[in-house]
Design a protein around this motif. Structure first.
Motif, PDB file in Angstrom:
ATOM      1  N   UNK A 119      69.448  16.312 126.183  1.00 50.42           N
ATOM      2  CA  UNK A 119      69.476  16.973 124.885  1.00 50.42           C
ATOM      3  C   UNK A 119      68.103  16.824 124.247  1.00 50.42           C
ATOM      4  N   UNK A 120      67.813  17.660 123.285  1.00 48.37           N
ATOM      5  CA  UNK A 120      66.460  17.617 122.724  1.00 48.37           C
ATOM      6  C   UNK A 120      66.264  16.414 121.809  1.00 48.37           C
ATOM      7  N   UNK A 121      67.288  16.072 121.052  1.00 50.29           N
ATOM      8  CA  UNK A 121      67.077  14.993 120.082  1.00 50.29           C
ATOM      9  C   UNK A 121      68.052  13.844 120.189  1.00 50.29           C
ATOM     10  N   UNK A 122      68.760  13.731 121.311  1.00 53.15           N
ATOM     11  CA  UNK A 122      69.693  12.627 121.470  1.00 53.15           C
ATOM     12  C   UNK A 122      70.962  12.833 120.666  1.00 53.15           C
ATOM     13  N   UNK A 123      71.765  11.780 120.533  1.00 45.93           N
ATOM     14  CA  UNK A 123      73.023  11.878 119.795  1.00 45.93           C
ATOM     15  C   UNK A 123      73.234  10.599 118.991  1.00 45.93           C
ATOM     16  N   UNK A 124      74.371  10.545 118.290  1.00 45.45           N
ATOM     17  CA  UNK A 124      74.642   9.394 117.415  1.00 45.45           C
ATOM     18  C   UNK A 124      74.882   8.125 118.216  1.00 45.45           C
TER      19      UNK A 124
ATOM     20  N   UNK B 184      70.708   7.304 120.028  1.00 42.85           N
ATOM     21  CA  UNK B 184      69.565   7.059 119.153  1.00 42.85           C
ATOM     22  C   UNK B 184      69.543   5.644 118.576  1.00 42.85           C
TER      23      UNK B 184
END
Lengths: 814, 110
Positions: free
Chosen positions: A518-523, A526
């Protein structure tokens, strides 16, 4: 009247034979079982995890009481059969129970071979065959500073040694041959195994010939031929097994090394069958589960009236069930004329692979350190198909490099033929698993296990079965492999290692370099990555607030209604009238609805509105109080009792030590919360023995504990070591915390970390290795320079993260 | 207050920098609590700031991709549609947002 089927023995082989029979022809027989052990059928292969404490007896039961009831089986427990009368067709137990039979199965298994050296009958000389042995071993291991000598460096001996080591014993393995497991491993792999086990603190002595076991009533020592004397409280004999044939022999059946059977498991008396380790077939006797289960299947089908099944000798493969050791061998790997070998070594990673070919066919394989291709090589050995010369070059690299199949494990199982064996123990093929998943609508590992038995015995093919689930179900399969989250296929251990190895210093750098999906990770990922970076690069990495869970972002605990709770630090559980007055004033001023004492000796202010947080903190700061980090994956409380200051039993200044520990450790971030306690005497009023790190003061110094838990999971601590001075206690505790900070996986408490890496590994890192401990301690002190800045003061007076606390407000339009 | 020609007011709320990147900001607009979210790609979204499950304040959750995870019980909402994703079912009201010259304009629906 149904014909009567009597079974002597209640082990895995007859259990499986009955399962096959009940499936093919339910209600064909009235079944009576004699069991010399006083219990139900359990998975003997899994005794090692029970010994090491990784599983309990209940985990390894194959047939519970319900199974016997369901099939109307009469089970005589603790009843050893002493006589078979073939004329009268009856069997009789030692206690005089007699049952008549129409068909009889002898499944007496095997007896451990006990070396008849002087002293072999002393109390404390054990075999490693059943649960009684395991229970006795655990009893010995519970004595403090106890030591064990294991005679025999084969599969069983090494599993016993590893289990006893995990139970905290001092363990020495004596092996007659020059290298370990010489029947399954070549010398190179044996050497790597020896090195690995030695590094876990197990002493290995090869070419060691036992002369005598010394002791008056109980074992005291083992004496070797060369004069070496080893202290021992217990000796485990694991040199081999002998088929148990006495009963059959007395009944006049044909016996050799074992009870001789035909290919349909019939003995020389056509009404009597035999199955399991007591059997001899075409001169072979068997000790591994796969061929025994095959015998059981043949026997079960034969009894059900389906006679076209025949047992045939076949190759077997071996895996060692010691957590963290990857080892596989199959076929024949001795050197010889006309034989060629292909060898691959990666010394740095401890990997060794060797393939043996004869006339272009693969006949043997030994894998150490990386065994994922074991099943594929085993299949090639069983197929016996010639290896094309162009394939030979890449053969050693396994399935992924042969042909076009990529490295993906799902693609790897997809490429296997339908008859490829996935579960060696139970002889389950890929085709059988896939059709069970499709026909029965199975969704997970547990379903496959109960339906096909695949991976239900030793469990080493679990990864392959999961890959098959993923291959068959696609996205429907939830998966069980531990990865950081769905954004990556990497596990937490790999990510931590790569952050250090590749010097990754930001979340985007990790995601880029490690191929995040994914581009920005997840909860989920991160916060984990943010922690790993903080712990790895203290002073360099800048904390990413947006990757923090809300509690750590606003330094208070969110409540169900969106308000927050505020817990000021109370060093070692101490407070003053000034602090109490300030707290009372804050409660009145901000109309805080609930004030409560926590279980960690502090005061909790509940129901604070978010917008009020900075002002509440400011007032608390003014009275000298700082954040208690009650919300943090970090140091929480240090609970204490009053110790020598007041208590008539106190042996040391437990309150003072607690305050010192808290002043040293506060502000540190860790994989999960960390709770400490210091008790002034063994009465343990501060409940130190259920904390992540606990100290129990005694007259002569300080007992250091770790690995306790008292939440959803409850467990007592284990002892790290004992130290004499307060300075040492502080250094050891801080070094332990630092080791956990560097090695733990995000959200993994200390006890889980210890379960994963081993309590002994941690003891040897902190207690035994002085240089290593001091280095951990220094790194902790370094890291703390950047951590001990009160987050409340930063936000109350220095304007940090002001946007968090002030909403944008637009008044209603007029 | 600047106006557009639309029936509903476009409200000039704040500068885009007032919302942290991959973060959020609470806004109370005419008594109603709205959550503003700014993604990694600097897109801004506005939704009602209460999870339909147990009224969790969504601005306190972690923003990832074009979603936010509720801090109370980890429901995940797509910021564009307001729909819960994954196994949970539910929806939060979305509000139109426009960025003009670095300012965030919002249109409050319903």
């Amino acid at each position: 009247m149904k014909p009567r089927l009597v079974v002597i023995g209640n082990g895995m082989a007859p259990g499986r034979a009955l399962e096959t029979l009940f499936e093919a022809a339910p209600d064909a027989y009235e079944v009576i079982i004699f069991n010399a052990e006083p219990r139900v059928n359990y998975n003997r292969i899994m005794l090692s995890p029970v010994l090491s404490g990784e599983q309990s007896f209940d985990d390894i039961i194959i047939h519970g009481d319900g199974w016997y009831e369901e099939h109307n089986i009469t089970l005589h427990r603790g009843a050893r059969v002493t006589q078979i009368d073939r004329e009268a067709k009856t069997v009789t137990s030692a206690a005089g129970i007699t049952e008549s039979y129409d068909k009889l199965i002898i499944a007496t298994g095997s007896n451990p071979f006990i070396i008849p050296c002087p002293g072999h009958k002393l109390h404390g000389v054990l075999a490693y065959r059943d649960l009684d042995d395991v229970e006795k071993m655990i009893e010995f291991s519970n004595k403090e500073n106890s030591s064990a000598v294991v005679i025999g460096g084969g599969l069983l001996g090494l599993e016993a040694a590893a289990g006893l080591k995990m139970q905290g014993m001092d363990v020495t393995v004596l092996h007659l041959m020059p290298t370990l497991m010489e029947r399954q491993l070549d010398p190179s792999a044996g050497y790597l195994l020896e090195k690995e086990l030695s590094s876990r603190g197990i002493k290995i002595m090869t070419k060691a010939n036992t002369k005598e076991i010394v002791g008056t009533d109980c074992v005291e020592a083992v004496l070797l031929e060369d004069g070496t004397r080893l202290k021992a409280d217990m000796v485990v004999m694991a040199v081999g097994i002998r088929p148990s044939v006495e009963l059959a022999k007395e009944a006049g059946l044909d016996t050799g090394r074992g009870i001789q059977v035909s290919s349909n498991m019939q003995t020389s008396d056509p009404d009597i069958y035999s199955v399991g380790e007591c059997v001899e077939f075409e001169g072979n006797v068997y000790g591994l589960v796969a061929p025994l289960y095959e015998q059981a299947r043949v026997l079960g089908m034969h009894l059900a009236g389906e006679a076209d099944h025949a047992f045939a000798h076949s190759e077997t493969s071996t895996k060692l069930k010691v957590t963290g050791v990857d080892l596989f061998s199959a076929g024949d790997f001795a050197e010889g004329e006309n034989r060629e070998e292909i060898v691959f070594r990666d010394a740095a990673r401890g990997i060794y692979k060797r393939l043996v070919l004869e006339e272009d066919r693969l006949i043997g394989a030994v894998l150490y350190g990386e065994t994922a291709d074991g099943a594929w090589f085993f299949q090639k050995i069983k197929e016996g198909a010639p290896i094309a010369s162009e394939d030979r070059e890449n053969l050693i690299f396994g399935q992924s490099f042969s042909g076009a199949a990529p490295l993906d494990p799902t693609a790897a199982v997809a490429a296997l033929p339908d008859d490829a064996e996935i579960c060696g123990c139970n002889g389950v093929s890929k085709g059988k698993i896939v059709s069970a998943i499709e026909k029965e609508g199975l969704k997970d590992l547990a379903g496959v296990r109960s339906c096909t038995k695949a991976s239900a015995s030793c469990g080493t093919c679990t990864g392959l079965v999961e890959s098959l689930l993923a291959y068959t179900l696609g996205d429907e399969f939830g998966g069980t492999k531990v990865t950081v989250c769905g954004c990556t296929d990497l596990g937490p251990g790999d990510v931590r290692r790569l952050i250090v190895a590749k010097e990754l210093k930001s979340i985007p750098a990790i995601m880029q370099e490690l191929g995040w999906k994914t581009s920005g990770g997840c909860a989920k990922c991160r916060p984990a990555l943010n922690y790993y970076l903080i712990a790895t690069w203290p002073g360099e990495y800048v904390d990413d607030q947006q990757s923090r869970f809300i509690n750590e972002r606003v330094h208070a605990n969110i409540q169900k209604d969106g308000t927050y709770s505020v817990v000021p630090r109370a060093w070692g559980g101490l407070t003053t009238s000034k602090e109490l007055r300030a707290i009372a004033d804050v409660v009145d001023k901000f109309e805080i609805p609930t004030v409560k004492y926590t279980g960690g000796q502090r005061i909790d202010l509940l129901g604070v509105k978010k917008d009020d947080l900075p002002a509440v903190w400011k007032d608390l700061n003014n009275a000298g109080m700082v954040s208690g980090h009650a919300y943090a994956k970090g140091l929480r409380t240090v609970k204490t009792c009053v110790g020598t200051d007041w208590c008539r039993f106190g042996t040391q200044d437990s309150t003072g030590l607690g305050v010192k520990l808290e002043k040293l450790m506060w502000g540190s971030w860790s994989p999960a919360k960390v709770k400490l306690a210091v008790s002034g005497c063994p009465r343990n009023c501060a409940e130190s023995t259920c904390k992540d790190i606990g100290v129990v003061c005694v007259d002569s110094g300080y007992e250091l504990h770790f690995g306790g838990a008292a939440g959803m999971h409850i467990q007592g601590t284990q002892i790290l070591c004992k130290v004499e001075t307060e300075e040492e206690a502080i250094e050891y505790c801080a070094a332990l915390l630092q080791a956990y900070r560097e090695q733990g996986w995000y959200l993994e408490r200390i006890y889980k970390w210890a379960d994963r890496v081993g309590y002994d590994t941690i003891r040897s890192m902190i207690a035994d290795d002085e240089e290593g401990r001091k280095a951990f301690y220094q790194r902790f002190l370094h890291s703390q320079q950047f951590a001990q800045d009160d987050p409340w003061a930063q936000r109350a007076s220095q304007g940090v993260d002001a946007h968090e606390f002030a909403p944008l407000t637009l008044e209603p339009a007029e | 207050m600047p106006h557009d020609t639309a029936v509903i007011d476009w409200i000039d709320l704040c500068a885009i920098e007032d919302i942290p990147l991959q973060g959020s900001r609470r806004a109370i607009i005419r008594g109603r609590e709205i959550g503003l979210f700014r993604t990694m790609a600097s897109e801004v979204y506005a939704i009602d700031n209460a999870c339909p499950h147990k009224k969790g304040p969504l601005t306190e959750g972690i923003v990832h991709d074009c979603s936010v995870t509720c801090p109370l019980h980890n429901w995940v909402f797509d910021l564009k549609s307001g729909e819960a994703t994954g196994p949970d079912e539910g929806r939060v009201q979305t509000h139109a947002v426009e960025i003009r010259d670095g300012r965030v304009f919002i249109q409050i629906e319903g």
